[in-house]
Design an enzyme around this catalytic site. Structure first.
Site, PDB file in Angstrom:
ATOM      1  N   ARG A  92       5.024 -29.808  20.967  1.00  0.00           N
ATOM      2  CA  ARG A  92       4.191 -29.136  21.938  1.00  0.00           C
ATOM      3  C   ARG A  92       4.902 -29.088  23.368  1.00  0.00           C
ATOM      4  O   ARG A  92       5.288 -28.190  24.185  1.00  0.00           O
ATOM      5  CB  ARG A  92       2.697 -29.410  22.129  1.00  0.00           C
ATOM      6  CG  ARG A  92       2.030 -28.630  23.343  1.00  0.00           C
ATOM      7  CD  ARG A  92       2.000 -27.267  22.882  1.00  0.00           C
ATOM      8  NE  ARG A  92       1.076 -26.887  21.616  1.00  0.00           N
ATOM      9  CZ  ARG A  92       1.070 -25.571  21.012  1.00  0.00           C
ATOM     10  NH1 ARG A  92       1.257 -24.726  21.748  1.00  0.00           N
ATOM     11  NH2 ARG A  92       0.569 -25.730  19.836  1.00  0.00           N
ATOM     12  N   GLY A 330      -2.986 -35.375  20.688  1.00  0.00           N
ATOM     13  CA  GLY A 330      -3.498 -35.100  19.751  1.00  0.00           C
ATOM     14  C   GLY A 330      -2.886 -33.712  18.782  1.00  0.00           C
ATOM     15  O   GLY A 330      -1.707 -33.820  18.791  1.00  0.00           O
ATOM     16  N   HIS A 332      -3.038 -30.653  19.127  1.00  0.00           N
ATOM     17  CA  HIS A 332      -2.060 -29.671  19.727  1.00  0.00           C
ATOM     18  C   HIS A 332      -0.866 -30.204  20.102  1.00  0.00           C
ATOM     19  O   HIS A 332       0.123 -29.443  20.215  1.00  0.00           O
ATOM     20  CB  HIS A 332      -3.272 -29.086  20.682  1.00  0.00           C
ATOM     21  CG  HIS A 332      -2.608 -27.803  21.441  1.00  0.00           C
ATOM     22  ND1 HIS A 332      -1.832 -28.091  22.612  1.00  0.00           N
ATOM     23  CD2 HIS A 332      -2.682 -26.452  21.137  1.00  0.00           C
ATOM     24  CE1 HIS A 332      -1.641 -26.708  23.147  1.00  0.00           C
ATOM     25  NE2 HIS A 332      -2.158 -26.036  22.202  1.00  0.00           N
ATOM     26  N   CYS A 333      -0.822 -31.423  20.735  1.00  0.00           N
ATOM     27  CA  CYS A 333       0.322 -31.881  21.267  1.00  0.00           C
ATOM     28  C   CYS A 333       1.418 -32.108  20.233  1.00  0.00           C
ATOM     29  O   CYS A 333       2.716 -32.297  20.580  1.00  0.00           O
ATOM     30  CB  CYS A 333      -0.041 -33.344  21.699  1.00  0.00           C
ATOM     31  SG  CYS A 333      -1.376 -33.400  22.858  1.00  0.00           S
ATOM     32  N   ILE A 334       1.211 -32.202  19.132  1.00  0.00           N
ATOM     33  CA  ILE A 334       2.256 -32.494  18.063  1.00  0.00           C
ATOM     34  C   ILE A 334       2.814 -31.133  17.255  1.00  0.00           C
ATOM     35  O   ILE A 334       3.592 -31.277  16.212  1.00  0.00           O
ATOM     36  CB  ILE A 334       1.794 -33.600  16.753  1.00  0.00           C
ATOM     37  CG1 ILE A 334       0.733 -33.001  16.072  1.00  0.00           C
ATOM     38  CG2 ILE A 334       1.632 -34.834  17.570  1.00  0.00           C
ATOM     39  CD1 ILE A 334       0.274 -34.024  14.837  1.00  0.00           C
TER      40      ILE A 334
END
Length: 347
Positions: A92, A330, A332-334
């Site tokens: 992300r 989280g 979304h971050c990955i």
């Protein structure tokens, strides 16, 4: 800024726009995963990848020499593995930000990455991830002269950007730029018209308050915001302030937001440090949502029920994500979505 994407008609579509694929990167940074170890981190990433692969293809960047672990844990699923030297595993933030135009042509923005304001000494390899992805997808390349991470902004695909002052105006990112100058870069490189500024992110967030932990667009004119009812929680006032800002804001098309709220789970500590747990940090796939569970039955259940309500027509998949969040981010971050474009990617 004369060569910014907006002047060519490019804009970042909303996350509910149809996807070609999802991009991820395999865990490799020992310091990032010191709380749980790399083996558990890889299993956690595999859970996310396999959940997303139910709905769309996943392309996984893996450090050379580590392909076997990725193949073993993701075997038999809709997941492609590409060998590429990387420092860390947060696509992300380090991957390309994809754009499209009205002809559905694909472009990608390559931001400057400085490891979240210098949290880690070496991010030299990660600074090339976006350009590799853009080249692989044969998208039009745009280099943005701005330190930026993809988790620090959300868009609605209709001209509105959602971000936070704590992160974007932090002196460890772009200290030479004013707020007005940063706004102009965002508008020009994301193809937008209006920016809504929240103030603070979660306490202890290593990213200095990424917005993808506290609020997100869920549909045109609709946002989802993290709150807590616990007035003793140090996040209470900052989350309440964000909620009030969203309630009083309008998007680029002049709509007052319909604001939904989800309660943060109870404070959770690992090795003495509070984890930044948030149900906001989910991935929206093609006809599917992959959202976190944290082991708090009532909180997890209420969040799941809310998602069923606010995402009609989507299959909601809730997975144990505590290990992912132990690394500082989280689901979304990955992950990073690649929108469907007129020209299909040639394999």
């Amino acid at each position: 800024m004369n060569t910014a994407p907006k002047q060519y008609g490019f804009y970042m579509p909303a996350e509910w726009y149809p996807h070609e694929r999802c991009w991820m990167a395999w865990p490799c940074h020992h310091e990032t995963w010191s709380k749980i170890g790399l083996d558990k981190a890889k299993m956690a990433y595999a859970r996310v990848a396999k959940a997303i692969a139910q709905f769309e293809p996943v392309t996984l960047l893996v450090n050379p020499g580590d392909e076997d672990s990725a193949k073993n844990l993701c075997k038999g699923h809709n997941i492609e593995i590409i060998s590429l030297p990387i420092n860390d595993s947060w696509t992300r933030d380090t991957g390309a930000t994809f754009l499209i135009n009205n002809e559905r042509q694909l472009a990608g923005v390559d931001w400057i990455h400085n490891a979240w304001g210098g949290n880690y000494a070496d991010c030299s390899l990660d600074n090339f991830i976006a350009s590799h992805i853009i080249k692989y997808t044969e998208a039009q390349y745009f280099h943005a002269p701005l330190v930026m991470e993809g988790g620090s902004f959300h868009v609605d695909g209709e001209g509105t950007i959602l971000t936070s002052k704590e992160c974007l105006l932090n002196s460890n990112r772009n200290p030479h730029l004013s707020q007005q100058e940063i706004e102009q870069y965002l508008i020009n490189y994301l193809g937008a018209e209006r920016i809504i500024w929240l103030n603070m992110g979660l306490i202890g967030d290593e990213t200095d308050g990424h917005v993808d932990e506290i609020a997100t667009f869920i549909a045109p004119g609709k946002v989802l915001c993290l709150i807590t009812k616990d007035k003793e929680d140090p996040n209470y006032h900052r989350l309440q302030e964000n909620f009030e800002i969203l309630k009083s804001s309008k998007d680029a098309r002049g709509r007052t937001f319909e604001v939904y709220t989800v309660e943060q789970p109870p404070a959770t500590y690992l090795n003495g440090e509070r984890l930044t747990l948030s149900y906001i940090n989910f991935y929206m796939a093609n006809q599917g949502i992959v959202m976190p569970a944290f082991g708090y039955e009532s909180f997890d259940r209420l969040a799941y029920q809310l998602f069923v309500q606010i995402f009609p027509g989507y299959q909601i998949t809730q997975i144990d994500a505590l290990d992912v969040f132990s690394g500082g981010g989280g689901i979304h971050c990955i992950t990073q979505q690649q929108p469907k474009s007129h020209k299909l990617v040639e394999q």
